[in-house]
Design an enzyme around this catalytic site. Sequence first.
Site, PDB file in Angstrom:
ATOM      1  N   LEU A 329      47.351  -3.190 -20.211  1.00  0.00           N
ATOM      2  CA  LEU A 329      46.921  -1.814 -19.945  1.00  0.00           C
ATOM      3  C   LEU A 329      46.708  -1.571 -18.457  1.00  0.00           C
ATOM      4  CD1 LEU A 329      44.236  -1.456 -22.763  1.00  0.00           C
ATOM      5  CD2 LEU A 329      46.506  -0.436 -22.751  1.00  0.00           C
ATOM      6  N   GLY A 330      46.324  -2.606 -17.767  1.00  0.00           N
ATOM      7  CA  GLY A 330      46.077  -2.404 -16.344  1.00  0.00           C
ATOM      8  C   GLY A 330      45.590  -3.672 -15.679  1.00  0.00           C
ATOM      9  N   GLY A 332      42.771  -4.954 -12.790  1.00  0.00           N
ATOM     10  CA  GLY A 332      41.634  -4.596 -11.951  1.00  0.00           C
ATOM     11  C   GLY A 332      41.318  -5.707 -10.986  1.00  0.00           C
ATOM     12  N   SER A 336      43.015  -8.818 -15.551  1.00  0.00           N
ATOM     13  CA  SER A 336      43.911  -7.846 -16.180  1.00  0.00           C
ATOM     14  C   SER A 336      43.414  -7.498 -17.574  1.00  0.00           C
ATOM     15  CB  SER A 336      45.335  -8.371 -16.237  1.00  0.00           C
ATOM     16  OG  SER A 336      45.395  -9.721 -15.922  1.00  0.00           O
ATOM     17  N   ASP A 448      31.886  -0.172  -7.998  1.00  0.00           N
ATOM     18  CA  ASP A 448      33.306   0.150  -7.905  1.00  0.00           C
ATOM     19  C   ASP A 448      33.645   1.408  -8.699  1.00  0.00           C
ATOM     20  OD1 ASP A 448      35.813  -0.209  -6.912  1.00  0.00           O
ATOM     21  OD2 ASP A 448      36.377  -1.833  -8.276  1.00  0.00           O
TER      22      ASP A 448
END
Length: 644
Positions: A329-330, A332, A336, A448
Amino acid sequence: MPSLLIVILISYFAKSSLADPRATEIALICTNETATVPQRQVFVSNFLAAMDTLTPLINLQGYAAVVNGTGNTTVYAYGECMKDLDQTDCNLCFAQCKTQILKCLPFQLATRGGQNFFDGCYLRYDAYDFFDESLSAQDRTVCADQDFQGNTTVFKDNAIELVKNLSVQALKNDGFFVGFVTTGNVTVYGLAQCWELVNSSACQSCLENAVSKIESCAPKREGRVLNAGCYLQYSPYKFYNNSGLVGGGNEGLSARSNLATILAVTSSVVALVLIIIAAIFFVKMKLVKKRRERKQLGALVATVNKSKLNFSYDTLEKATNYFHDSNKLGQGGSGSVYKGILPDGKVVAIKRLFFNTTQWVDHFFNEVNLISNIHHKNLVKLLGCSITGPESLLVYEYVANQNLHCYISAGNNVQPLRWDVRYKIILGTAEGLTYLHEESKLRIIHRDIKLSNIVLDEDFTPKIADFGLARLFPEDKTHISTAIAGTLGYMAPEYIVHGKLTEKADIYSFGVVVIEVVSGKKCNSFRQASYSILQMVWNLNGTGRLVEAVDPVLEGNFEDASRLLKIGLLCVQANAERRPAMSVVVKMLTQNHEIPQPTRPPFLNTSGVETTSPSIPRQNYYSQPDSYTQSSGTSMTQSWIEPR
Ligand SMILES: *[C@@H]1O[C@H](CO)[C@@H](O)[C@H](O)[C@H]1NC(C)=O
Ligand SMILES: *[C@@H]1O[C@H](CO)[C@@H](O)[C@H](O)[C@H]1NC(C)=O
Ligand SMILES: *[C@@H]1O[C@H](CO)[C@@H](O)[C@H](O)[C@H]1NC(C)=O
Ligand SMILES: *[C@@H]1O[C@H](CO)[C@@H](O)[C@H](O)[C@H]1NC(C)=O
Ligand SMILES: *[C@@H]1O[C@H](CO)[C@@H](O)[C@H](O)[C@H]1NC(C)=O
Ligand SMILES: *[C@@H]1O[C@H](CO)[C@@H](O)[C@H](O)[C@H]1NC(C)=O
Ligand SMILES: *[C@@H]1O[C@H](CO)[C@@H](O)[C@H](O)[C@H]1NC(C)=O
Ligand SMILES: *[C@@H]1O[C@H](CO)[C@@H](O)[C@H](O)[C@H]1NC(C)=O
């Protein structure tokens, strides 16, 4: 004396179930440079790219050299494990080492290079090609504080003899040797290693230098020489692991060699008896140690298993189709994220943590326990974790509608968000942050907050992702430096410059998000124009034309929207004390709470705007942080003059 010197070889002891990655830091050496580093952010991002390339190579072959970037922002990086570590331990050691070397990067204003020596591995980066360097001005000798407990004369003689022999043997054996020398009940163990890229003549001069330096340590109980091209250590403990190595006869020395050397049978009966006695002793010690370790880990595993938070690694691995790319999905800063489907059909998001060592498992689990007790409609729910597999995994609720970043960045084929949706997202995010800062039992600073960390569920309720993760990395600056590289535009000035972290840093980031969501423009972190939206909104506010900053697709809601922009400006004020608390922001959003005039945001370009107070040229804020602090103390509102 020589007749007293009885040396025995102890190898192939029962394989211990718990390996030791020797992930203990010996020295982190950051090199200072007085000159300002050109294009610092580029250097930092090249550094991170180099680390990303280096890691899998080291996982593959135990050492690697990488170059990334061009011109004066080139980053050279080199990593190597001690050759007696097996691959898993090497990976663990390197992962730790990597997180620690980041301390050389972000806040030390003029550092340009760094070396980190761990007991089990080594990492260095710099702006020049140091790969074949054998000695440097940063080389260190690290001696223990205390003398050896016992006959120091014998210990000293043994240590010196050992390191001399090791350095000679290492040269003949691809630059690596371990071994020990025993006299009576005094044993000294040692290791000598040259880095792979150092040629043999350089290795020789490096080790000779190391031997002469380490002699000054004896009879301190331990000594280490940390040279640019080699590493030498002695210790009264058997710190190395020779079970994967081949013994070179009965001298007590071992090399990493492909030759199938058969151990010579010891001729002396005395030696034989000693071997047996020593073997029994060591096996016994090992068993005791093993039992103790098993007991400790057993207790933890039992707690984890009992708790509802536990997921088995196998289950999660299957749920994500073995972490298949199509499920990703992504990515960071800390790892991941994969979409996974649990056996009961439940869809979850699984985060695979980048930094992972067995050492903080205990701490990690406690944190997960705490954080999983935090429930709020605007926070992504943490469902559990897996800590007993080869890597740590976190399991989150799955949120359907992607993250906010996908809706705000220009050029995407997505329907622009309506005004009421944007308002709902901003309010929900503010409520989630209020909960983290002021209402939950733990005081959590997110660190963040940015568009991509705000995810949206099917009816566009915002949920803050990744909160609390920062608490899991208390010792290292991982998050910080990743953030510096990736999300500079969201970071509060006092955080970038002084590393000062309070809730006000989150409030600053929230302010940037508000301005982005209302203006429909993304704050692009790296470019020179990085603060241009802040600047634009600030300028328009000064001339009473704030409405012009509102995203033109928001028909008819310009008054409400410009009120939100003003709240955004309040949150990004350079002076952290002036930023309102999150609960006050919620009041401003929901009630007719008065909104005061914001003061100036940080880092504005001087071009196009004139100020009467000293402005902060962008390239200077790293080298002269104090000048920034002083100027932010004065009232900026009065000093602002309309652009011509
Ligand atoms: C020593 O190395 C061997 C093989 O290289 C490995 O199987 C074993 O777990 C290691 N033991 C320790 C204590 O590190
Ligand atoms: C590097 O700079 C810091 C801060 O100015 C100083 O404390 C440190 O001693 C310096 N280190 C070296 C190796 O010069
Ligand atoms: C540096 O790393 C980036 C990202 O991994 C890569 O795209 C680029 O090609 C690398 N540059 C060099 C010179 O190796
Ligand atoms: C570094 O290189 C860039 C472009 O390659 C150049 O603009 C800059 O002046 C250089 N800086 C220094 C200090 O050499
Ligand atoms: C070994 O490396 C050094 C640099 O550290 C270099 O000066 C020397 O010429 C090299 N020797 C050989 C034989 O390649
Ligand atoms: C240490 O050992 C040596 C040789 O065995 C002996 O001559 C000396 O007296 C010992 N020193 C002490 C302090 O025990
Ligand atoms: C080593 O042996 C000596 C006598 O030979 C004894 O005095 C000393 O306590 C022993 N040390 C240890 C650590 O066993
Ligand atoms: C070390 O080297 C010396 C001289 O070469 C030799 O006498 C001694 O036996 C060696 N010791 C070991 C432990 O190999």
